[in-house]
Design a protein around this motif. Structure first.
Motif, short mmCIF file in Angstrom:
data_model
loop_
_atom_site.label_atom_id
_atom_site.label_comp_id
_atom_site.label_asym_id
_atom_site.label_seq_id
_atom_site.Cartn_x
_atom_site.Cartn_y
_atom_site.Cartn_z
N VAL A 179 -0.37 -3.43 5.50
CA VAL A 179 0.15 -4.45 6.42
C VAL A 179 1.37 -3.93 7.16
O VAL A 179 1.54 -4.16 8.36
CB VAL A 179 0.47 -5.74 5.63
CG1 VAL A 179 1.16 -6.75 6.53
CG2 VAL A 179 -0.81 -6.34 5.06
N VAL A 180 2.23 -3.21 6.45
CA VAL A 180 3.43 -2.67 7.09
C VAL A 180 3.06 -1.68 8.19
O VAL A 180 3.62 -1.71 9.30
CB VAL A 180 4.34 -2.00 6.03
CG1 VAL A 180 5.48 -1.25 6.71
CG2 VAL A 180 4.89 -3.05 5.09
N VAL A 181 2.10 -0.81 7.92
CA VAL A 181 1.67 0.17 8.93
C VAL A 181 1.08 -0.52 10.14
O VAL A 181 1.38 -0.18 11.29
CB VAL A 181 0.66 1.16 8.31
CG1 VAL A 181 0.06 2.04 9.39
CG2 VAL A 181 1.34 2.02 7.25
N LEU A 182 0.23 -1.53 9.88
CA LEU A 182 -0.35 -2.26 11.00
C LEU A 182 0.72 -2.99 11.81
O LEU A 182 0.66 -3.02 13.05
CB LEU A 182 -1.39 -3.26 10.48
CG LEU A 182 -2.67 -2.67 9.89
CD1 LEU A 182 -3.57 -3.77 9.35
CD2 LEU A 182 -3.42 -1.85 10.93
N ARG A 237 0.02 -10.36 -12.40
CA ARG A 237 -0.27 -8.93 -12.27
C ARG A 237 -1.31 -8.68 -11.18
O ARG A 237 -1.22 -7.69 -10.45
CB ARG A 237 -0.77 -8.37 -13.61
CG ARG A 237 0.30 -8.31 -14.68
CD ARG A 237 -0.22 -7.63 -15.93
NE ARG A 237 0.77 -7.61 -16.99
CZ ARG A 237 1.72 -6.70 -17.11
NH1 ARG A 237 1.78 -5.73 -16.21
NH2 ARG A 237 2.59 -6.76 -18.10
N SER A 238 -2.29 -9.55 -11.06
CA SER A 238 -3.30 -9.41 -10.00
C SER A 238 -2.66 -9.53 -8.63
O SER A 238 -2.95 -8.75 -7.71
CB SER A 238 -4.40 -10.47 -10.17
OG SER A 238 -5.05 -10.31 -11.41
N VAL A 239 -1.76 -10.51 -8.50
CA VAL A 239 -1.07 -10.67 -7.21
C VAL A 239 -0.21 -9.45 -6.92
O VAL A 239 -0.17 -8.95 -5.78
CB VAL A 239 -0.24 -11.97 -7.22
CG1 VAL A 239 0.63 -12.05 -5.97
CG2 VAL A 239 -1.14 -13.18 -7.32
N ALA A 240 0.49 -8.97 -7.92
CA ALA A 240 1.35 -7.81 -7.71
C ALA A 240 0.53 -6.58 -7.34
O ALA A 240 0.93 -5.78 -6.48
CB ALA A 240 2.18 -7.54 -8.98
N ARG A 241 -0.62 -6.43 -8.00
CA ARG A 241 -1.46 -5.28 -7.69
C ARG A 241 -1.97 -5.36 -6.26
O ARG A 241 -1.97 -4.36 -5.52
CB ARG A 241 -2.63 -5.20 -8.67
CG ARG A 241 -3.53 -4.00 -8.42
CD ARG A 241 -4.55 -3.84 -9.51
NE ARG A 241 -5.41 -5.00 -9.60
CZ ARG A 241 -6.40 -5.13 -10.48
NH1 ARG A 241 -6.61 -4.17 -11.36
NH2 ARG A 241 -7.14 -6.22 -10.51
N ARG A 242 -2.41 -6.54 -5.85
CA ARG A 242 -2.88 -6.69 -4.46
C ARG A 242 -1.75 -6.42 -3.47
O ARG A 242 -1.96 -5.82 -2.41
CB ARG A 242 -3.44 -8.10 -4.26
CG ARG A 242 -4.74 -8.35 -5.01
CD ARG A 242 -5.38 -9.66 -4.58
NE ARG A 242 -6.62 -9.91 -5.29
CZ ARG A 242 -6.71 -10.63 -6.39
NH1 ARG A 242 -5.62 -11.18 -6.90
NH2 ARG A 242 -7.88 -10.83 -6.99
N PHE A 243 -0.54 -6.88 -3.84
CA PHE A 243 0.59 -6.65 -2.94
C PHE A 243 0.89 -5.15 -2.82
O PHE A 243 1.19 -4.65 -1.74
CB PHE A 243 1.81 -7.40 -3.46
CG PHE A 243 3.02 -7.23 -2.59
CD1 PHE A 243 3.17 -7.97 -1.42
CD2 PHE A 243 4.02 -6.31 -2.93
CE1 PHE A 243 4.28 -7.80 -0.62
CE2 PHE A 243 5.13 -6.14 -2.13
CZ PHE A 243 5.27 -6.89 -0.96
N LYS A 244 0.80 -4.44 -3.94
CA LYS A 244 1.06 -3.00 -3.90
C LYS A 244 0.01 -2.26 -3.09
O LYS A 244 0.29 -1.27 -2.43
CB LYS A 244 1.10 -2.44 -5.32
CG LYS A 244 2.30 -2.90 -6.13
CD LYS A 244 2.26 -2.33 -7.54
CE LYS A 244 3.46 -2.81 -8.37
NZ LYS A 244 3.41 -2.29 -9.74
N ILE A 245 -1.22 -2.75 -3.15
CA ILE A 245 -2.31 -2.07 -2.43
C ILE A 245 -2.26 -2.40 -0.94
O ILE A 245 -2.31 -1.52 -0.08
CB ILE A 245 -3.67 -2.46 -3.02
CG1 ILE A 245 -3.79 -1.93 -4.47
CG2 ILE A 245 -4.82 -1.92 -2.17
CD1 ILE A 245 -5.04 -2.38 -5.18
N TRP A 246 -2.16 -3.69 -0.62
CA TRP A 246 -2.25 -4.11 0.78
C TRP A 246 -0.91 -4.15 1.48
O TRP A 246 -0.86 -4.20 2.73
CB TRP A 246 -2.91 -5.49 0.87
CG TRP A 246 -4.33 -5.47 0.45
CD1 TRP A 246 -4.85 -5.94 -0.72
CD2 TRP A 246 -5.42 -4.93 1.19
NE1 TRP A 246 -6.21 -5.74 -0.75
CE2 TRP A 246 -6.58 -5.12 0.41
CE3 TRP A 246 -5.52 -4.30 2.43
CZ2 TRP A 246 -7.83 -4.70 0.84
CZ3 TRP A 246 -6.77 -3.88 2.86
CH2 TRP A 246 -7.91 -4.08 2.07
N GLY A 247 0.18 -4.17 0.73
CA GLY A 247 1.50 -4.22 1.37
C GLY A 247 1.73 -3.06 2.33
O GLY A 247 2.09 -3.27 3.50
#
Length: 662
Positions: free
Chosen positions: A269-272, A256-266
């Motif tokens: 990263v895509v915009v960048l 869940r921690s990994v998924a949450r980080r992915f949802k936040i930073w994903g």
């Protein structure tokens, strides 16, 4: 019925200073006096009116007045049922005693007065209550004293205890019609005595009630918001979301921690990534350049060596093909008259001449005539005031090597010989002659020194001038104003085919020296050969013998080089000689558009150069488009051939643009 006697009236007025209320029968059972109302209750026989307590107690059902049958009455109903009891009789008529009913607040004493006062805010209008609440000692002092009330309207004094039977008797009478209870007038404050100090500023006088502040029923003042509560920290976003949706936050797990980080930073990263890709695509492309291929080289076949002198120093080159090398130690030695080449070069730079032009007129000074008499120098017989053209002066400088002519040109150009020597040194530095120093324009001084390699640089520069080339290859000249023709000291001009100058020089310190030029036709094209021979000496001290040694050794060098020059095809048509570099690791081959021949000698490796020829290299073009020039050799006489694209030239692709750095 009782009447008010004049004596009693006077007695009431003298004690209070105001009209007294009329006496009225008391209720059968007066309420007992409370401890907190003892100060406000009137004393018997004093005739003073009851004053509202400073802090009246709110009335209750037990304190409410009753009628003759013992039923409690509501003052507010009485006021609404009848007329205003405060209305005074007209024409000063006195109402009968039987019709006047003593107010219960007057009959009940201080306790009844307090009850009536407490009911005032409920009975009166909002304006009356506000006026009563806002009354202050200052306002009371400014209020005018009430006028004397007629005897018929004056309030009756309180009834003493002896009148209680009369009050009981009246209580047994039939109940009268209910009328609204009159609102007791508020007595003005008692004026202070002369010896009594007045109230201080901001202090309320004694006996004056303060503003009544009534709290909302059923409410109590509480502590300020947030008092006594622990400090709360911001909760995590998921906890807040769970609180809003009434859904408890799921338990934390590594996934869940990994998924949450992915949802936040994903998304970040895509915009960048999109920004980087866009920037890379719109950035200007680097400028394409031309580069040589490793196969672009050539070596002339056979063997060859230059017959250099066995002493002194020498240097030679074929202009456009390359250097033939040097011999001897290249150290500065006196130049003798070879220095006049720099003098002519500076004059032509400062006063340019084109082929066929004569130039300016130069008037000779007395120093030129005086120098003509120096027998230990090479000179031309001149006279003061003679006028010669710039071309004629150059002929007298280079052909017979007149020292007096060199000095005259220096003074004419720079004003003095020393100033002109500074110009000579400046030009030498511009040509890269690092081991050369000029101290005089003629080279007669031993301090004027140079090397064969440095003088070869000067020879290549000055031989580009058409007027200079024409002058130095002349074996003799006839100049008007001179008594006889002048002759060139370079015997090779007449003895060695192809020799074209340039300048001889000889002194005892310098020995024999010669800067020379020769031509050789190769494949229908004249190849210019340049060289310098210096520090050539014989066993004797004769300067002319030194010069003859220099001429002889130089002739051997010229003959050997001329015989060794050959022509060869150094580049063939269609040969890949280079490529176009687009700056992003993209290469497009370049090929020669024709065969290229160059002059050289056995063992020579000519220098290959690829340039754009003054045209910008495109980012894309079709095959066969000429985009540059291939040069073999150096200098203006180098061989050249155009180069073209072997295949189509295209812009860098998406991947190349994306991964480029810088």
């Amino acid at each position: 019925m009782t009447s008010e006697s004049p004596d009693e009236s006077k007695q009431g007025q003298s004690s209070t200073g105001h009209a007294q209320a009329p006496s009225a029968p008391k209720a059968p059972e007066p309420a007992p006096e409370r401890a907190d109302e003892g100060d406000d209750a009137p004393e018997a026989g004093t005739g003073t009116s009851p004053v509202r307590s400073a802090s009246p107690r709110p009335s209750t059902d037990e304190d409410a007045p009753t009628d003759g049958d013992g039923i409690r009455t509501d003052p507010r109903r009485s006021l609404s049922a009848g007329a205003d009891p405060r209305e005074a009789p007209s024409d000063g008529a006195k109402a009968p005693a039987e019709s006047r009913q003593t107010p219960r607040w007057a009959a009940g004493g201080a306790a009844s007065a307090a009850q009536a006062t407490a009911v005032l805010p409920a009975v009166g209008t909002g304006e009356d209550a506000a006026e009563d609440t806002a009354r202050t000692p200052e306002a009371d002092e400014k209020r005018p004293a009430p006028a004397a009330t007629p005897s018929g309207d004056a309030p009756r004094p309180a009834v003493e205890k002896s009148d209680r039977p009369a009050a009981a008797k009246s209580a047994q009478a039939p109940p009268p019609v209910r009328r609204p209870e009159p609102v007791p007038p508020v007595a003005p404050p008692r004026p202070p005595a002369a010896d009594t100090p007045g109230p201080k500023a901001g202090e309320r006088p004694a006996g004056v009630p303060g503003p009544v502040t009534t709290a909302r029923p059923g409410t109590q003042p509480g502590p300020p918001p947030g008092a006594g509560q622990p400090e709360q920290r911001p909760r995590p976003p998921l906890d807040l979301l769970a609180q809003l949706t009434n859904t408890p936050a799921p338990p934390q797990t590594p996934m869940r921690s990994v998924a949450r980080r992915f949802k936040i930073w994903g998304p970040v990263v895509v915009v960048l990534a999109v920004g980087v890709v866009t920037a890379q695509m719109v950035r200007p492309l680097p400028k394409p350049t031309l580069a040589l291929e490793g196969s672009a080289s050539y070596t002339f076949q056979g063997g060859f060596s230059v017959p250099w002198p066995d002493h002194g120093q020498s240097a030679a080159k074929v202009v456009g093909a390359g250097s033939l090398g040097t011999s001897g130690e290249q150290k500065p030695v006196p130049t003798a008259s070879v220095a006049k080449v720099m003098t002519a070069y500076v004059i032509l730079k400062e006063h340019p001449l084109k082929k066929g032009e004569s130039g300016e007129q130069i008037t000779l000074d007395a120093q030129a005539e005086a120098d003509s008499a120096k027998k230990d120098e090479s000179r031309v017989p001149l006279k003061t005031g003679q006028r010669f053209t710039q071309e004629q002066m150059l002929q007298m400088l280079m052909i017979p090597s007149g020292n007096n002519v060199a000095r005259q040109l220096a003074r004419w150009d720079a004003g003095s010989e020393d100033a002109f020597a500074e110009k000579m040194n400046k030009v030498a530095r511009e040509l890269g002659m690092k081991d050369t120093v000029y101290t005089d324009p003629s080279g007669f001084l031993e301090s004027t020194k140079s090397t064969a390699a440095d003088q070869l640089k000067l020879a290549e520069a000055v031989m580009q001038n058409d007027v200079f080339r024409q002058v130095v290859r002349m074996p003799s000249a006839t100049i008007p104003g001179l008594e006889k023709p002048i002759y060139n000291n370079n015997a090779l001009l007449t003895t060695q085919p192809g020799t074209a100058g340039i300048k001889t020089g000889s002194t005892t310190p310098a020995g024999g020296a010669l800067m020379w030029a020769a031509y050789r036709t190769v494949d229908g094209k004249d190849q210019l050969i340049l060289g310098v021979t210096m520090d050539q000496r014989t066993s004797g001290g004769d300067s002319n013998a030194h010069l003859k040694r220099a001429l002889d050794n130089t002739q051997k060098v010229i003959a050997g080089i001329r015989d060794g020059l050959v022509s060869a095809t150094v580049v063939k048509k269609g040969q890949v000689v280079g490529y176009v570099d687009d700056g992003l690791d993209g290469r497009t081959p370049l090929v020669a558009t024709a065969d290229l021949k160059s002059a050289g000698w056995p063992g020579l490796k000519p220098v290959f150069k690829l340039a754009d020829g003054g045209r910008a290299v495109p980012h894309k073009a079709k095959a066969g488009t000429e985009v540059g020039v291939l040069t073999v050799g150096d200098g203006p006489s180098a061989a050249k051939v155009p180069v073209a694209l072997q295949t189509d030239l295209s812009e860098p692709g998406f991947g190349s643009k994306l991964v480029r750095i810088g």
